[in-house]
Design an enzyme around this catalytic site. Structure first.
Site, PDB file in Angstrom:
ATOM      1  N   MET A 175     -19.963   7.091 -21.901  1.00  6.75           N
ATOM      2  CA  MET A 175     -18.817   7.799 -21.322  1.00  6.75           C
ATOM      3  C   MET A 175     -18.787   7.546 -19.821  1.00  6.75           C
ATOM      4  O   MET A 175     -19.840   7.471 -19.178  1.00  6.75           O
ATOM      5  CB  MET A 175     -18.950   9.302 -21.623  1.00  6.75           C
ATOM      6  CG  MET A 175     -17.858  10.183 -21.102  1.00  6.75           C
ATOM      7  SD  MET A 175     -18.139  10.750 -19.412  1.00  6.75           S
ATOM      8  CE  MET A 175     -18.903  12.353 -19.698  1.00  6.75           C
TER       9      MET A 175
ATOM     10  N   GLU B 282     -17.409  22.123 -23.668  1.00  4.83           N
ATOM     11  CA  GLU B 282     -18.778  22.336 -23.147  1.00  4.83           C
ATOM     12  C   GLU B 282     -19.247  23.752 -23.446  1.00  4.83           C
ATOM     13  O   GLU B 282     -18.538  24.716 -23.168  1.00  4.83           O
ATOM     14  CB  GLU B 282     -18.813  22.072 -21.635  1.00  4.83           C
ATOM     15  CG  GLU B 282     -20.191  22.366 -21.050  1.00  4.83           C
ATOM     16  CD  GLU B 282     -20.371  21.878 -19.629  1.00  4.83           C
ATOM     17  OE1 GLU B 282     -19.954  20.735 -19.342  1.00  4.83           O
ATOM     18  OE2 GLU B 282     -20.929  22.638 -18.826  1.00  4.83           O
TER      19      GLU B 282
ATOM     20  N   ASP C 129     -25.045  17.941 -20.797  1.00  2.00           N
ATOM     21  CA  ASP C 129     -24.540  18.110 -19.429  1.00  2.00           C
ATOM     22  C   ASP C 129     -25.211  19.354 -18.857  1.00  2.00           C
ATOM     23  O   ASP C 129     -24.646  20.441 -18.854  1.00  2.00           O
ATOM     24  CB  ASP C 129     -23.009  18.250 -19.433  1.00  2.00           C
ATOM     25  CG  ASP C 129     -22.464  18.294 -18.012  1.00  2.00           C
ATOM     26  OD1 ASP C 129     -23.239  18.034 -17.074  1.00  2.00           O
ATOM     27  OD2 ASP C 129     -21.264  18.603 -17.846  1.00  2.00           O
TER      28      ASP C 129
ATOM     29  N   ASP D 177     -21.990  29.064 -13.125  1.00  2.00           N
ATOM     30  CA  ASP D 177     -22.267  27.923 -13.998  1.00  2.00           C
ATOM     31  C   ASP D 177     -23.743  27.546 -13.933  1.00  2.00           C
ATOM     32  O   ASP D 177     -24.217  27.037 -12.920  1.00  2.00           O
ATOM     33  CB  ASP D 177     -21.390  26.772 -13.479  1.00  2.00           C
ATOM     34  CG  ASP D 177     -21.470  25.550 -14.338  1.00  2.00           C
ATOM     35  OD1 ASP D 177     -22.119  25.602 -15.384  1.00  2.00           O
ATOM     36  OD2 ASP D 177     -20.863  24.538 -13.942  1.00  2.00           O
TER      37      ASP D 177
ATOM     38  N   ASP E 161     -25.717  25.688 -16.402  1.00  2.00           N
ATOM     39  CA  ASP E 161     -26.139  24.390 -16.964  1.00  2.00           C
ATOM     40  C   ASP E 161     -27.582  24.387 -17.437  1.00  2.00           C
ATOM     41  O   ASP E 161     -28.368  23.494 -17.094  1.00  2.00           O
ATOM     42  CB  ASP E 161     -25.950  23.252 -15.922  1.00  2.00           C
ATOM     43  CG  ASP E 161     -24.478  22.900 -15.738  1.00  2.00           C
ATOM     44  OD1 ASP E 161     -23.679  23.146 -16.661  1.00  2.00           O
ATOM     45  OD2 ASP E 161     -24.138  22.364 -14.666  1.00  2.00           O
TER      46      ASP E 161
ATOM     47  N   HIS F 286     -20.326   9.364 -13.478  1.00  2.00           N
ATOM     48  CA  HIS F 286     -19.172   9.365 -12.584  1.00  2.00           C
ATOM     49  C   HIS F 286     -19.269   8.076 -11.769  1.00  2.00           C
ATOM     50  O   HIS F 286     -20.392   7.624 -11.476  1.00  2.00           O
ATOM     51  CB  HIS F 286     -19.213  10.515 -11.582  1.00  2.00           C
ATOM     52  CG  HIS F 286     -19.287  11.881 -12.189  1.00  2.00           C
ATOM     53  ND1 HIS F 286     -20.465  12.493 -12.515  1.00  2.00           N
ATOM     54  CD2 HIS F 286     -18.314  12.761 -12.500  1.00  2.00           C
ATOM     55  CE1 HIS F 286     -20.224  13.689 -13.006  1.00  2.00           C
ATOM     56  NE2 HIS F 286     -18.922  13.893 -13.012  1.00  2.00           N
TER      57      HIS F 286
ATOM     58  N   ASP G  69     -21.874   8.315  -9.131  1.00  2.00           N
ATOM     59  CA  ASP G  69     -23.287   8.467  -9.511  1.00  2.00           C
ATOM     60  C   ASP G  69     -23.971   7.113  -9.398  1.00  2.00           C
ATOM     61  O   ASP G  69     -25.176   7.029  -9.226  1.00  2.00           O
ATOM     62  CB  ASP G  69     -23.436   8.938 -10.968  1.00  2.00           C
ATOM     63  CG  ASP G  69     -22.851  10.316 -11.206  1.00  2.00           C
ATOM     64  OD1 ASP G  69     -22.716  11.081 -10.239  1.00  2.00           O
ATOM     65  OD2 ASP G  69     -22.517  10.613 -12.374  1.00  2.00           O
TER      66      ASP G  69
ATOM     67  N   ASP H 126     -20.123  18.347 -24.583  1.00  2.00           N
ATOM     68  CA  ASP H 126     -21.121  18.607 -23.546  1.00  2.00           C
ATOM     69  C   ASP H 126     -21.998  19.778 -23.985  1.00  2.00           C
ATOM     70  O   ASP H 126     -21.520  20.919 -24.111  1.00  2.00           O
ATOM     71  CB  ASP H 126     -20.440  18.942 -22.202  1.00  2.00           C
ATOM     72  CG  ASP H 126     -20.017  17.683 -21.443  1.00  2.00           C
ATOM     73  OD1 ASP H 126     -20.172  16.567 -21.998  1.00  2.00           O
ATOM     74  OD2 ASP H 126     -19.529  17.815 -20.303  1.00  2.00           O
TER      75      ASP H 126
ATOM     76  N   HIS I 128     -19.014  26.334 -20.644  1.00  2.00           N
ATOM     77  CA  HIS I 128     -17.702  26.678 -20.102  1.00  2.00           C
ATOM     78  C   HIS I 128     -17.057  27.837 -20.864  1.00  2.00           C
ATOM     79  O   HIS I 128     -16.494  28.741 -20.247  1.00  2.00           O
ATOM     80  CB  HIS I 128     -16.800  25.442 -20.088  1.00  2.00           C
ATOM     81  CG  HIS I 128     -17.285  24.382 -19.143  1.00  2.00           C
ATOM     82  ND1 HIS I 128     -16.674  23.176 -18.992  1.00  2.00           N
ATOM     83  CD2 HIS I 128     -18.355  24.357 -18.286  1.00  2.00           C
ATOM     84  CE1 HIS I 128     -17.329  22.438 -18.097  1.00  2.00           C
ATOM     85  NE2 HIS I 128     -18.351  23.142 -17.666  1.00  2.00           N
TER      86      HIS I 128
ATOM     87  N   GLU J 147     -11.756  17.907 -20.422  1.00  2.00           N
ATOM     88  CA  GLU J 147     -12.856  18.889 -20.467  1.00  2.00           C
ATOM     89  C   GLU J 147     -12.415  20.188 -19.803  1.00  2.00           C
ATOM     90  O   GLU J 147     -12.317  20.259 -18.571  1.00  2.00           O
ATOM     91  CB  GLU J 147     -14.090  18.313 -19.751  1.00  2.00           C
ATOM     92  CG  GLU J 147     -15.267  19.267 -19.764  1.00  2.00           C
ATOM     93  CD  GLU J 147     -16.500  18.682 -19.087  1.00  2.00           C
ATOM     94  OE1 GLU J 147     -16.610  17.443 -18.962  1.00  2.00           O
ATOM     95  OE2 GLU J 147     -17.350  19.489 -18.666  1.00  2.00           O
TER      96      GLU J 147
ATOM     97  N   LYS K 180     -12.525  24.070 -18.409  1.00  2.00           N
ATOM     98  CA  LYS K 180     -13.502  24.998 -17.811  1.00  2.00           C
ATOM     99  C   LYS K 180     -12.701  26.147 -17.198  1.00  2.00           C
ATOM    100  O   LYS K 180     -11.652  25.896 -16.597  1.00  2.00           O
ATOM    101  CB  LYS K 180     -14.321  24.257 -16.743  1.00  2.00           C
ATOM    102  CG  LYS K 180     -15.469  25.073 -16.165  1.00  2.00           C
ATOM    103  CD  LYS K 180     -16.325  24.257 -15.194  1.00  2.00           C
ATOM    104  CE  LYS K 180     -17.492  25.082 -14.690  1.00  2.00           C
ATOM    105  NZ  LYS K 180     -18.315  24.360 -13.717  1.00  2.00           N
TER     106      LYS K 180
HETATM  107  C1  GCO Z   1     -19.224  20.908 -14.547  1.00  2.00           C
HETATM  108  C2  GCO Z   1     -18.738  19.882 -15.534  1.00  2.00           C
HETATM  109  C3  GCO Z   1     -19.084  18.471 -15.153  1.00  2.00           C
HETATM  110  C4  GCO Z   1     -18.357  17.448 -15.991  1.00  2.00           C
HETATM  111  C5  GCO Z   1     -18.573  16.083 -15.442  1.00  2.00           C
HETATM  112  C6  GCO Z   1     -18.133  14.977 -16.351  1.00  2.00           C
HETATM  113  O1  GCO Z   1     -19.256  22.074 -14.911  1.00  2.00           O
HETATM  114  O2  GCO Z   1     -19.561  20.546 -13.421  1.00  2.00           O
HETATM  115  O3  GCO Z   1     -19.251  20.222 -16.798  1.00  2.00           O
HETATM  116  O4  GCO Z   1     -20.474  18.301 -15.262  1.00  2.00           O
HETATM  117  O5  GCO Z   1     -18.777  17.496 -17.328  1.00  2.00           O
HETATM  118  O6  GCO Z   1     -17.906  15.982 -14.240  1.00  2.00           O
HETATM  119  O7  GCO Z   1     -16.825  15.061 -16.608  1.00  2.00           O
HETATM  120 MN    MN Z   2     -19.377  19.063 -18.533  1.00  3.82          MN
HETATM  121 MN    MN Z   3     -20.101  22.226 -16.826  1.00  2.00          MN
END
Ligand code: GCO
Ligand code: MN
Ligand code: MN
Length: 387
Positions: free
Chosen positions: A88, A217, A287, A255, A257, A54, A57, A245, A220, A181, A183
């Site tokens: 990306m 992802e 991700d 979430d 991850d 980002h 970041d 992702d 998601h 993307e 979610k």
């Molecule tokens: C989340 C998302 C993010 C995006 C990221 C890049 O659930 O927070 O997956 O991690 O992937 O902002 O676009």
């Molecule tokens: Mn993501």
């Molecule tokens: Mn995510």
């Protein structure tokens, strides 16, 4: 096949993933933030191919032009030294409270315009670093309250923003491929465009849909109790898998991850198999982040684990494709019938007439066992390493 990651495996990580300091809604960070240049060196040493980021970041919000220049130069230096690519880029349109009620979809025209400004600047940064793909994750594009009447307007605003930014990319000669993307929720109560299918439907309403694809992802779809391999298959079928992702997640939770393959090994296996069999050539982008319990050593264990599990599953996918018994079971499962397939493939009045006149042995169809129990058990045995 080696289980040590190589750049040719195309493994990539977001700066925010290994850099996640372990903050959650209930607790403070448990680890120190990592310098982006250090992250690049560590990832390169582990065999990764690239990084994603980002805008913030790398360049903190509100940094002066001078600061930006220094940070970007240092970062480029680390990329040059290690050979890592930026695969990306994306915009942080969720941390600043200005985006608390949406960015591109905000009901406030000033916020929408600021989101465009911030994204153009982030696209400039992404292009400067050579990123080929630009992701739109609508973190704050959603609502808790629908009484404001924004549900239909939000989509129109979203469309306007994406059309605008696509033109910006072209006018600057950036040539980005854009990936939406989806979610289902988090951080908003409900996010707009919650699934791969809704993103694909929306893309077809854009002015230049050919520049847009999706970035599905694993977590998601899983959060919403949906099948990630099925969502991935739909993106592949549409020719719209522009990025992916990878992570893991328990269904029905916040979430998480988790490390790729940490939770649902069978889902991870069919994800890898789909990616490899489909000829997807883009980054295998993780991700995810290390558990909040971990120190920095745990972060690198996490990163190595994501890549190693992918490579093991890639090996297993090859073994699956070469396993005689499994392939015979699949061939028997997919019943062929040349005459009927010919009649069903394309409509003609004649084909329709012949189909209407065909007599089917329904008893045979009803009683046939397709052999899926055996096939699934063999898959499990293969995954458990006893085949
Ligand atoms: C989340 C998302 C993010 C995006 C990221 C890049 O659930 O927070 O997956 O991690 O992937 O902002 O676009
Ligand atoms: Mn993501
Ligand atoms: Mn995510």
């Amino acid at each position: 096949m080696t289980l040590t990651p190589q750049p040719s495996d195309k493994f990539t990580f977001g700066l925010w993933t290994v850099g996640n300091p372990g903050r959650d809604p209930f607790g403070e960070p448990t680890r120190k933030a990592l310098e982006p240049t250090y992250t690049v060196e560590k990832l390169a040493a582990l065999g990764a191919y690239g990084v994603s980021l980002h805008d913030n970041d790398l360049v903190p919000l509100g940094a002066s032009l001078g600061e930006r220049g220094r940070i970007v130069a240092d970062f480029k230096g680390a990329l040059d030294n290690t050979g890592l690519s930026v695969t990306m880029a994306t915009t942080n349109l969720f941390t600043d409270p200005v985006f608390k009620d949406g960015a591109f979809t905000s009901a406030d025209a000033r916020v929408r315009a600021f989101a465009l400004q911030k994204t153009m600047q982030a696209m400039d940064l992404g292009a400067e670093l050579g990123a080929p793909t630009y992701v739109f994750w609508g973190g704050r594009e959603g609502a808790e309250v629908d009484a404001g009447g924004n549900t239909v307007d939000a989509l129109a605003h979203f469309r306007e923003a994406l059309n605008f930014l696509c033109e910006y990319s072209q006018s600057q000669g950036y040539g980005f491929r854009f990936a939406l993307e989806p979610k289902p929720n988090e951080p908003r109560g409900d996010l707009y465009l919650p699934t791969v299918g809704s993103a694909l439907g929306f893309i077809s309403t854009l002015e230049k849909p050919e520049h847009f694809g999706v970035n599905p992802e694993f977590a998601h779809d899983t959060m919403a109790g949906l099948s990630f391999p099925h969502a991935l298959a739909q993106a592949i079928d549409a020719g719209k898998l522009f990025h992916v992702d990878l992570n893991d997640q328990k269904p029905g939770r916040f979430d998480q991850d988790l490390r790729f393959g940490a939770e649902n090994l069978k889902g991870a296996f069919f994800t890898v198999k789909l990616l490899e069999d489909s000829g997807y050539s883009g980054p295998r982008h993780f991700d995810a982040h290390a558990l909040r319990t971990e120190d920095e050593a745990g972060v690198w264990d996490f990163a190595e684990g994501c890549m190693k599990t992918y490579l093991i599953l890639k090996k297993k996918a090859r073994q699956f494709n070469e396993d005689r018994e499994i392939q015979e079971l699949i061939a028997a499962y997919k019943v062929r019938d040349e005459r009927l397939e010919g009649l069903s493939k394309t409509f003609s009045r004649e084909n329709a007439e012949q189909l209407k006149d065909t007599r089917f042995d329904l008893e045979a169809l009803r009683s046939r066992g397709p052999g899926l129990e055996r096939l699934d058990q063999l898959t499990v045995e293969l995954l458990m390493g006893v085949r």
